[in-house]
Design an enzyme around this catalytic site. Structure first.
Site, short mmCIF file in Angstrom:
data_model
loop_
_atom_site.label_atom_id
_atom_site.label_comp_id
_atom_site.label_asym_id
_atom_site.label_seq_id
_atom_site.Cartn_x
_atom_site.Cartn_y
_atom_site.Cartn_z
N GLY A 220 0.82 -1.21 0.00
CA GLY A 220 0.00 0.00 0.00
C GLY A 220 0.85 1.25 0.00
O GLY A 220 2.06 1.18 -0.20
N ASN A 221 0.23 2.39 0.19
CA ASN A 221 1.00 3.63 0.30
C ASN A 221 0.36 4.53 1.35
O ASN A 221 -0.68 4.20 1.93
CB ASN A 221 1.12 4.32 -1.06
CG ASN A 221 -0.22 4.67 -1.64
OD1 ASN A 221 -0.98 5.42 -1.06
ND2 ASN A 221 -0.54 4.08 -2.80
N ARG A 222 0.98 5.68 1.59
CA ARG A 222 0.58 6.51 2.73
C ARG A 222 -0.49 7.55 2.39
O ARG A 222 -0.77 8.43 3.19
CB ARG A 222 1.82 7.22 3.29
CG ARG A 222 2.81 6.27 3.94
CD ARG A 222 4.19 6.88 4.02
NE ARG A 222 4.21 8.09 4.80
CZ ARG A 222 4.54 8.14 6.09
NH1 ARG A 222 4.90 7.05 6.71
NH2 ARG A 222 4.53 9.27 6.73
N SER A 223 -1.12 7.44 1.22
CA SER A 223 -2.13 8.44 0.87
C SER A 223 -3.33 8.35 1.81
O SER A 223 -3.83 7.26 2.08
CB SER A 223 -2.61 8.19 -0.57
OG SER A 223 -3.75 8.96 -0.82
#
Ligand code: C5P
Length: 427
Positions: free
Chosen positions: A215-218
């Site tokens: 995933g990512n930190r958005s």
């Protein structure tokens, strides 16, 4: 703070009781002003018991206290929920034939109207013209949600949930506190009416196995702020929503997705007939080449119980670049990309942004500076908006709240759609 809760005669009046409860629980004094029709849906004892105050129902009670003027004058906020088509029409025309409409004319504080009605009534040009008039006077008309209406019907026209209206009340009270009493409310804009805008938001998750993902930190906050602001400005908004930390706004159609490939499919479907695409989603560039059907065990290799598995990655499609390619020479949709840049040895944030705009070929690129403690999940942001073919940004915004950034992006979108309209109009 003194809040006036106006209730007009619609079935959503029962939800106003929950809004009243939330306002009371947070310490506000609330005067409920139901119309005569509202009282046919929810009776006076309910409003009196929940507000802990006498209920003002008509202009002929306690005349010596001049209620038709006093209630509006003393309010810090007036919210009407639900606001029927009839109430909107009366308010737009300045009629004052009952206590609630009198109160709307005498109020000098922020005013919020939460329309609720059947889709046909909401979409009727008469209602839309009234919303336009009210908005231009600085009244906050909350776009209705889409969903179940009275009976079996569904569609736009549903009153937003009480907790959402409560959040709007708190924001408006704050705005009222920081604005001079004599200052007229700034006109709200409906300058995007008629535009169909697709917004993507949030971070994609690329599955590794049934329980793990990349995933990512958005947080999705910026994309959601854009969707909310566009709906407030009258656009018809479709939100393709990956993983986010916040609830999507009401008044927009939401398609939930998880992975990049799902986001691609849903975005392409949502773009049918759209005028604008705003790609604010943080799309993963890579995904695991294969997804394990069952959970990968810690000791997955019987020959070496301490071995860690390797995950082979493959490139995801560049969704934005693909949509730009498929648009070819058409001028619609106007396409807006986002670039989260940290700047490095190869260039400054702006230089990297310019190169990305060229590579992607979109019409506008919103470049923001990111880092571990910058932008992700925070409520403030700094962006530069680049337009294709121009070196200098057309706007530098921030540090500012994500809603301020949202409006700046939408100003650029509005101007870009006007340009693309002119290009299409034969000379
Ligand atoms: O290349 P980069 O990921 O920095 O570009 C960001 C922009 O491209 C964003 O608008 C993002 O939504 C979009 N994007 C995309 N498909 C990808 C990666 C990014 O559409 N696979």
């Amino acid at each position: 703070m003194h809040v006036v809760l106006g209730v007009a005669g619609g079935i959503a009046a029962y939800k106003a009781a929950l809004l009243l409860r939330l306002l009371k629980e947070s310490g506000h004094d609330v005067t409920v002003v139901p119309t005569a029709s509202a009282l046919r849906f929810v009776g006076e004892p309910t409003w009196a018991a929940l507000s802990g105050r006498p209920v003002a129902t008509d202009v002929w009670t306690d005349v010596h206290e001049v209620p038709h003027v006093r209630i509006g004058q003393s309010a810090d906020l007036v919210i009407v929920a639900p606001a029927t088509a009839d109430l909107l029409a009366k308010a737009a025309a300045g009629l004052a034939d009952d206590l609630l409409t009198n109160t709307l004319l005498t109020a000098r504080c922020p005013v919020v109207l939460a329309p609720a009605m059947h889709t046909e009534m909401w979409e009727h040009p008469a209602t839309q013209a009234n919303v336009e008039t009210l908005t231009s006077r600085g009244i906050h008309v909350v776009p209705p949600a889409s969903g179940r209406l009275t009976g079996v019907d569904t569609g736009p026209g549903r009153m937003p949930e009480p907790v959402d209206l409560f959040a709007i009340c708190q924001r408006e009270l704050e705005r009222g506190r920081t604005t001079e009493a004599a200052e007229p409310a700034p006109a709200r804009r409906r300058d995007l009416a008629g535009l169909r805008i697709v917004v993507t938001a949030g971070g994609t998750r690329e599955p590794i196995d049934p329980v793990r993902f990349l995933g990512n930190r958005s947080s999705g906050k910026q994309g959601i702020a854009i969707a909310a602001a566009a709906a407030e400005r009258g656009a018809q908004v479709r939100l393709v929503l990956a993983h986010v930390d916040v609830e999507p706004p009401h008044g927009v159609e939401v398609a939930r997705v998880s992975s990049a490939l799902e986001l691609q499919e849903a975005t392409r479907a949502a773009l049918e007939g759209a005028d604008v695409l705003i790609m604010a989603a943080a799309v993963a560039d890579f995904r695991p080449a294969s997804v394990a059907q069952s959970k990968i065990k810690k000791s997955h290799d019987p020959g070496d119980p301490d071995a860690a598995p390797s995950i082979e990655l493959v490139r995801n499609p560049d969704i934005l670049a693909g949509i730009v390619r498929d648009r070819g020479d058409e001028t619609r949709p106007v396409i807006v990309g986002f670039a989260a840049e940290t700047g490095d040895d190869s260039g400054s944030v702006l230089e990297l942004g310019r190169a990305k705009l060229l590579r992607k070929g979109c019409d506008l690129l919103v470049v923001n500076e990111v880092g571990v403690d910058k932008t992700f999940g925070l409520d403030e942001n700094t962006v530069h908006i680049l337009r294709r073919g121009e070196d200098d940004p057309i706007a530098d915004v921030g540090p500012a709240g994500k809603d301020v950034i949202a409006h700046a992006v939408l100003d650029a979108v509005r101007d870009a759609t006007a340009v693309s309209d002119t290009r299409r109009t034969p000379a």
